[in-house]
Motif scaffolding. Sequence first.
Motif, PDB file in Angstrom:
ATOM      1  N   GLY A 129       0.808  -1.217   0.000  1.00 43.89           N
ATOM      2  CA  GLY A 129       0.000   0.000   0.000  1.00 43.89           C
ATOM      3  C   GLY A 129       0.832   1.253   0.000  1.00 43.89           C
ATOM      4  O   GLY A 129       0.783   2.045  -0.916  1.00 43.89           O
ATOM      5  N   LEU A 152     -11.212  -5.407   6.176  1.00 43.94           N
ATOM      6  CA  LEU A 152     -11.308  -4.107   5.509  1.00 43.94           C
ATOM      7  C   LEU A 152     -12.742  -3.579   5.510  1.00 43.94           C
ATOM      8  O   LEU A 152     -12.967  -2.398   5.250  1.00 43.94           O
ATOM      9  CB  LEU A 152     -10.806  -4.212   4.061  1.00 43.94           C
ATOM     10  N   MET A 184     -13.421  -0.400   7.525  1.00 42.54           N
ATOM     11  CA  MET A 184     -12.748   0.854   7.189  1.00 42.54           C
ATOM     12  C   MET A 184     -13.640   2.072   7.410  1.00 42.54           C
ATOM     13  O   MET A 184     -13.204   3.091   7.948  1.00 42.54           O
ATOM     14  CB  MET A 184     -12.283   0.821   5.730  1.00 42.54           C
ATOM     15  N   LEU A 205      -2.144  -0.556   5.323  1.00 41.55           N
ATOM     16  CA  LEU A 205      -3.045  -1.579   4.783  1.00 41.55           C
ATOM     17  C   LEU A 205      -2.839  -2.918   5.475  1.00 41.55           C
ATOM     18  O   LEU A 205      -3.805  -3.631   5.772  1.00 41.55           O
ATOM     19  CB  LEU A 205      -2.832  -1.715   3.273  1.00 41.55           C
ATOM     20  N   VAL A 263      -9.700  -4.126  -1.652  1.00 34.90           N
ATOM     21  CA  VAL A 263      -8.826  -2.977  -1.393  1.00 34.90           C
ATOM     22  C   VAL A 263      -9.336  -1.752  -2.134  1.00 34.90           C
ATOM     23  O   VAL A 263      -9.353  -0.635  -1.595  1.00 34.90           O
ATOM     24  CB  VAL A 263      -7.374  -3.296  -1.801  1.00 34.90           C
ATOM     25  N   SER A 268     -10.569   1.701  -0.495  1.00 32.51           N
ATOM     26  CA  SER A 268      -9.947   2.969  -0.875  1.00 32.51           C
ATOM     27  C   SER A 268     -10.989   4.050  -1.125  1.00 32.51           C
ATOM     28  O   SER A 268     -10.769   5.224  -0.805  1.00 32.51           O
ATOM     29  CB  SER A 268      -9.095   2.774  -2.136  1.00 32.51           C
ATOM     30  N   ALA A 282      -5.586  -1.337  -7.601  1.00 36.83           N
ATOM     31  CA  ALA A 282      -5.979  -1.238  -6.197  1.00 36.83           C
ATOM     32  C   ALA A 282      -4.900  -0.546  -5.366  1.00 36.83           C
ATOM     33  O   ALA A 282      -5.206   0.261  -4.477  1.00 36.83           O
ATOM     34  CB  ALA A 282      -6.269  -2.635  -5.642  1.00 36.83           C
ATOM     35  N   TRP A 341      -5.401   2.899  -3.284  1.00 36.18           N
ATOM     36  CA  TRP A 341      -5.169   2.953  -1.843  1.00 36.18           C
ATOM     37  C   TRP A 341      -4.213   4.088  -1.482  1.00 36.18           C
ATOM     38  O   TRP A 341      -4.448   4.836  -0.527  1.00 36.18           O
ATOM     39  CB  TRP A 341      -4.627   1.619  -1.347  1.00 36.18           C
ATOM     40  N   ARG A 342      -3.135   4.227  -2.228  1.00 36.38           N
ATOM     41  CA  ARG A 342      -2.177   5.303  -1.951  1.00 36.38           C
ATOM     42  C   ARG A 342      -2.825   6.672  -2.108  1.00 36.38           C
ATOM     43  O   ARG A 342      -2.595   7.576  -1.293  1.00 36.38           O
ATOM     44  CB  ARG A 342      -0.981   5.181  -2.893  1.00 36.38           C
ATOM     45  N   GLY A 356      -5.981   7.334  -1.718  1.00 40.82           N
ATOM     46  CA  GLY A 356      -6.910   7.509  -0.611  1.00 40.82           C
ATOM     47  C   GLY A 356      -6.203   7.903   0.671  1.00 40.82           C
ATOM     48  O   GLY A 356      -6.658   8.799   1.393  1.00 40.82           O
ATOM     49  N   VAL A 357      -5.075   7.247   0.968  1.00 38.11           N
ATOM     50  CA  VAL A 357      -4.321   7.562   2.182  1.00 38.11           C
ATOM     51  C   VAL A 357      -3.797   9.004   2.135  1.00 38.11           C
ATOM     52  O   VAL A 357      -3.843   9.729   3.131  1.00 38.11           O
ATOM     53  CB  VAL A 357      -3.157   6.565   2.363  1.00 38.11           C
TER      54      VAL A 357
END
Length: 292
Positions: free
Chosen positions: A8, A106, A109, A129, A189, A193, A276, A280-281, A283-284
């Motif tokens: 992630g 997950l 979340m 993650l 994932v 996200s 994915a 995810w990156r 979203g973070v």
Amino acid sequence: MAESLLTGEAPHGTAPGASASGRAGDALRAYRMVAGMWIRSTMTYRASFALTLVTSFCVTFFDFVVILLMFGQVRGLGGFSFAEVAFLYGTTGTAFGIADLTLGSLQRMGRRIRDGSLDVFLLRPAPLLAQVAADKFALRRLGRVLQGLMVLVWSLVLLRGEVAWSWTKVLMVPGMVVCGAVIFMAVMVLGASTIFWLQDAAEVTNSFTYGGNTLLQYPPTVFAQDLVKGVVYVVPLAFVNWLPALYVLGRPAPPGVPAWTAFAAPLVALACCGIAGLAWRAGVRSYRSTGS
């Protein structure tokens, strides 16, 4: 492929230039440590664990009971025999069970983002993650894996005389399970996200994971061709079992779908992991703590 999903982002304290293998190793170690803690906690009460495992097995088996009852009234479904439908059920059930066992946490979340508990994970020197996926690891989900695997083995016994087996087809079966599990994990994932922006999209994600698992339990011939093309070209769930299974069973690919797609599951799984991971990156990086 699965390791790339757990990385992630680089963990806090990891050098920016750390290799991909190093980040994957950190993610797997973090996942193993957190999941192992929850497994040890679960096994403290062995009788309770055994009861919940049997319950999980029985609840998921009711899905297959529906198919058994259906074939008590008909001899085929969409031109597929009972053994062939059981093969579809077993492959997708096992693949989804592995994904649910690995990344099922997950689903929490949305709650973590709303109550701010996600911030606790961000403070730890480990990939986010991997921590979120392993937290509250539910070993009882192993019941779904065992149930799907049992049906898969039974279907293979029934198909012994119906399928002209070759080494390619034999190797295709475990490949379907592995690639299918990775595709389901990538969808999980990707769904997690989107929660960074939507706050609560669990039901949307479930429609593609749990709903997709139910869809793939039945032959593609019972669905409209537009739906079949949608799960090939839009959300590539057909690569979990439909397309490889048609090759194993000696059946032609759906109209408008090339025959070579039966062998494309590994590439599709890899592409899904990449998408994915990027989601995810993003979203973070967009996360601004509670209330954002």
